[in-house]
Design a protein around this motif. Structure first.
Motif, PDB file in Angstrom:
ATOM      1  N   UNK A 127       1.086  -1.257  -0.473  1.00 24.87           N
ATOM      2  CA  UNK A 127       0.279  -0.329   0.008  1.00 24.87           C
ATOM      3  C   UNK A 127       0.587   1.219  -0.175  1.00 24.87           C
ATOM      4  N   UNK A 128       2.300   1.419   0.970  1.00 20.06           N
ATOM      5  CA  UNK A 128       2.767   2.095   1.168  1.00 20.06           C
ATOM      6  C   UNK A 128       3.791   2.307  -0.355  1.00 20.06           C
ATOM      7  N   UNK A 129       4.121   1.712  -0.855  1.00 17.11           N
ATOM      8  CA  UNK A 129       5.016   1.859  -2.265  1.00 17.11           C
ATOM      9  C   UNK A 129       3.733   2.012  -3.143  1.00 17.11           C
ATOM     10  N   UNK A 134       2.786   5.591  -7.805  1.00 18.90           N
ATOM     11  CA  UNK A 134       1.958   6.497  -8.414  1.00 18.90           C
ATOM     12  C   UNK A 134       2.382   8.186  -8.290  1.00 18.90           C
ATOM     13  N   UNK A 135       3.030   8.165  -6.889  1.00 21.30           N
ATOM     14  CA  UNK A 135       3.169   9.847  -6.871  1.00 21.30           C
ATOM     15  C   UNK A 135       4.377  10.626  -7.937  1.00 21.30           C
ATOM     16  N   UNK A 136       4.903   9.247  -8.068  1.00 28.44           N
ATOM     17  CA  UNK A 136       6.993   9.563  -8.403  1.00 28.44           C
ATOM     18  C   UNK A 136       7.172   9.315  -9.690  1.00 28.44           C
ATOM     19  N   UNK A 137       6.293   7.794 -10.235  1.00 26.02           N
ATOM     20  CA  UNK A 137       5.977   7.028 -11.534  1.00 26.02           C
ATOM     21  C   UNK A 137       7.791   6.546 -11.431  1.00 26.02           C
ATOM     22  N   UNK A 138       8.153   6.348 -10.385  1.00 22.02           N
ATOM     23  CA  UNK A 138       9.053   5.803 -10.358  1.00 22.02           C
ATOM     24  C   UNK A 138       9.396   3.838  -9.583  1.00 22.02           C
ATOM     25  N   UNK A 139       9.432   2.913 -10.413  1.00 22.46           N
ATOM     26  CA  UNK A 139       9.496   1.097 -10.103  1.00 22.46           C
ATOM     27  C   UNK A 139      10.239   0.469 -10.145  1.00 22.46           C
ATOM     28  N   UNK A 140      11.438   0.665  -9.615  1.00 26.69           N
ATOM     29  CA  UNK A 140      12.870   0.727  -9.891  1.00 26.69           C
ATOM     30  C   UNK A 140      13.271  -0.896  -8.508  1.00 26.69           C
ATOM     31  N   UNK A 141      14.565  -0.632  -8.939  1.00 23.36           N
ATOM     32  CA  UNK A 141      14.308  -2.239  -6.984  1.00 23.36           C
ATOM     33  C   UNK A 141      14.514  -1.542  -5.885  1.00 23.36           C
ATOM     34  N   UNK A 142      14.664  -0.762  -6.147  1.00 21.72           N
ATOM     35  CA  UNK A 142      14.906   0.703  -4.366  1.00 21.72           C
ATOM     36  C   UNK A 142      13.421  -0.167  -3.535  1.00 21.72           C
ATOM     37  N   UNK A 143      12.309  -0.084  -3.857  1.00 25.05           N
ATOM     38  CA  UNK A 143      11.301  -0.533  -3.562  1.00 25.05           C
ATOM     39  C   UNK A 143      11.983  -2.108  -2.831  1.00 25.05           C
ATOM     40  N   UNK A 144      12.250  -2.755  -3.389  1.00 28.14           N
ATOM     41  CA  UNK A 144      12.406  -4.412  -3.223  1.00 28.14           C
ATOM     42  C   UNK A 144      13.628  -4.021  -1.962  1.00 28.14           C
ATOM     43  N   UNK A 213       9.894 -14.951  -0.428  1.00 30.62           N
ATOM     44  CA  UNK A 213       9.484 -14.723  -1.480  1.00 30.62           C
ATOM     45  C   UNK A 213       7.642 -14.069  -1.434  1.00 30.62           C
ATOM     46  N   UNK A 214       7.714 -13.875  -0.094  1.00 31.28           N
ATOM     47  CA  UNK A 214       5.847 -13.332   0.003  1.00 31.28           C
ATOM     48  C   UNK A 214       6.119 -11.811  -0.207  1.00 31.28           C
ATOM     49  N   UNK A 215       7.024 -10.989   0.616  1.00 28.00           N
ATOM     50  CA  UNK A 215       7.212 -10.019   0.344  1.00 28.00           C
ATOM     51  C   UNK A 215       7.339  -9.451  -0.804  1.00 28.00           C
ATOM     52  N   UNK A 216       8.311  -9.730  -1.333  1.00 28.39           N
ATOM     53  CA  UNK A 216       8.623  -9.807  -2.947  1.00 28.39           C
ATOM     54  C   UNK A 216       7.654  -9.669  -3.504  1.00 28.39           C
ATOM     55  N   UNK A 217       6.856 -10.607  -3.473  1.00 33.44           N
ATOM     56  CA  UNK A 217       5.508 -11.544  -4.800  1.00 33.44           C
ATOM     57  C   UNK A 217       4.445  -9.315  -4.764  1.00 33.44           C
ATOM     58  N   UNK A 218       4.272  -9.252  -3.815  1.00 32.28           N
ATOM     59  CA  UNK A 218       4.038  -8.250  -3.223  1.00 32.28           C
ATOM     60  C   UNK A 218       4.098  -6.868  -3.496  1.00 32.28           C
ATOM     61  N   UNK A 219       5.506  -7.027  -3.398  1.00 30.04           N
ATOM     62  CA  UNK A 219       6.500  -5.220  -3.600  1.00 30.04           C
ATOM     63  C   UNK A 219       7.015  -5.091  -5.252  1.00 30.04           C
ATOM     64  N   UNK A 220       6.787  -6.437  -6.245  1.00 27.73           N
ATOM     65  CA  UNK A 220       8.072  -5.634  -7.452  1.00 27.73           C
ATOM     66  C   UNK A 220       7.486  -5.850  -8.112  1.00 27.73           C
ATOM     67  N   UNK A 221       7.596  -5.057  -9.140  1.00 29.53           N
ATOM     68  CA  UNK A 221       6.537  -4.633 -10.259  1.00 29.53           C
ATOM     69  C   UNK A 221       7.367  -5.757 -12.162  1.00 29.53           C
ATOM     70  N   UNK A 222       6.481  -5.740 -12.275  1.00 31.83           N
ATOM     71  CA  UNK A 222       6.871  -6.058 -13.776  1.00 31.83           C
ATOM     72  C   UNK A 222       8.534  -6.533 -14.102  1.00 31.83           C
TER      73      UNK A 222
END
Length: 269
Positions: A127-129, A134-144, A213-222
């Motif tokens: 939810x946070x990420x 949406x606000x930044x448009x950034x979808x890189x590995x930094x979130x993971x 696995x679980x956190x990665x599945x929820x947070x990762x982008x395509x």
């Protein structure tokens, strides 16, 4: 001479050996089966086709496996560094000070990811990420990396805190008596003595991140599959012994790091 009363030992209870052996079989027989069938020469994961290293070669040459492995190592290494740094500061703040009001609450907050189901943490991070994406448009590995770091902090914190609590404070007091300032005391006394715990905490955080696995599945982008999520995706399609080979290699790395962690935590001054 009166018979001495033997101290109570759970190992003497009837059926203890049978229960222990059953528990070990349930835990380790599937793992041993996985390792054995990783050398299966057949394309079937259930039919033995002779000893072969073919699937290790296939996995080694698989571009997707290579990319997922590199991505997993980058995320795990980055998360381990961040989590260990934060955990070290938290451990210093909770062990190198006098008892203060709210200290128990701080312990609870640091260890919260250990007590809450991982999927709850994963949903919260999603939810946070999602809002940030949406606000930044950034979808890189930094979130993971940030997500894994947050989840790994308590795992790194526990061995570091244990190490600091077992250290003799008189050495730091002696350094202060010799006119060393706080930074000099930390750099020349506290840090070298705490280093085994810090290394152990970083290795534990690395393993936890690498296997997640679980956190990665929820947070990762395509296009951001890690090695565990790649394997999960393969299991949903066609299962081949290649997955067994990858699992065995990952198991070997995990055992190696956990063995090093165990040896480090046994270190004595």
């Amino acid at each position: 001479m009166a018979n001495r009363i033997k101290p109570f030992s759970i190992t003497r209870l009837p059926g203890f050996t049978a229960i222990a052996m059953t528990a070990f079989a349930i835990l380790y027989v599937p793992i041993f089966t996985l390792v054995i069938y990783s050398f299966n020469g057949s394309q079937s994961v259930a039919i033995w086709g002779g000893f072969s290293l073919e699937w290790y070669a296939v996995a080694w040459q698989n571009t997707q496996v290579q990319e997922a492995t590199i991505r997993s190592l980058i995320i795990a290494a980055s998360a381990a560094v961040i989590a260990t740094t934060v955990a070290t500061m938290a451990a210093l703040g909770t062990t190198r000070t006098a008892q203060f009001k709210g200290q128990t609450l701080i312990y609870v907050m640091i260890n919260q990811p250990l007590m809450v189901p991982e999927i709850v943490t994963a949903v919260a991070l999603l939810i946070v990420f999602a809002v940030i994406k949406v606000a930044t448009g950034y979808t890189g590995l930094a979130y993971l990396i940030l997500a894994h770091s947050a989840f790994c902090v308590p795992f790194a914190y526990l061995p570091i805190r244990a190490r600091l609590e077992g250290m003799d404070l008189s050495l730091e007091v002696a350094a202060a008596d010799l006119y060393a300032n706080r930074w000099q005391t930390f750099r020349r006394v506290t840090l070298p003595l705490a280093l085994p715990g810090i290394i152990a905490g970083s290795m534990l955080a690395f393993v936890i991140s690498l296997d997640d696995v679980i956190i990665t599945e929820f947070v990762k982008s395509a296009g951001q599959d890690t090695l565990p999520t790649y394997m999960l995706g393969q299991l949903r399609r066609v299962v081949t012994p290649e997955v067994n080979a990858i699992s065995t290699a990952l198991l070997g790395l995990t055992i190696l790091l956990l063995t090093a962690f165990f040896l480090l935590t046994r270190t004595r001054d």
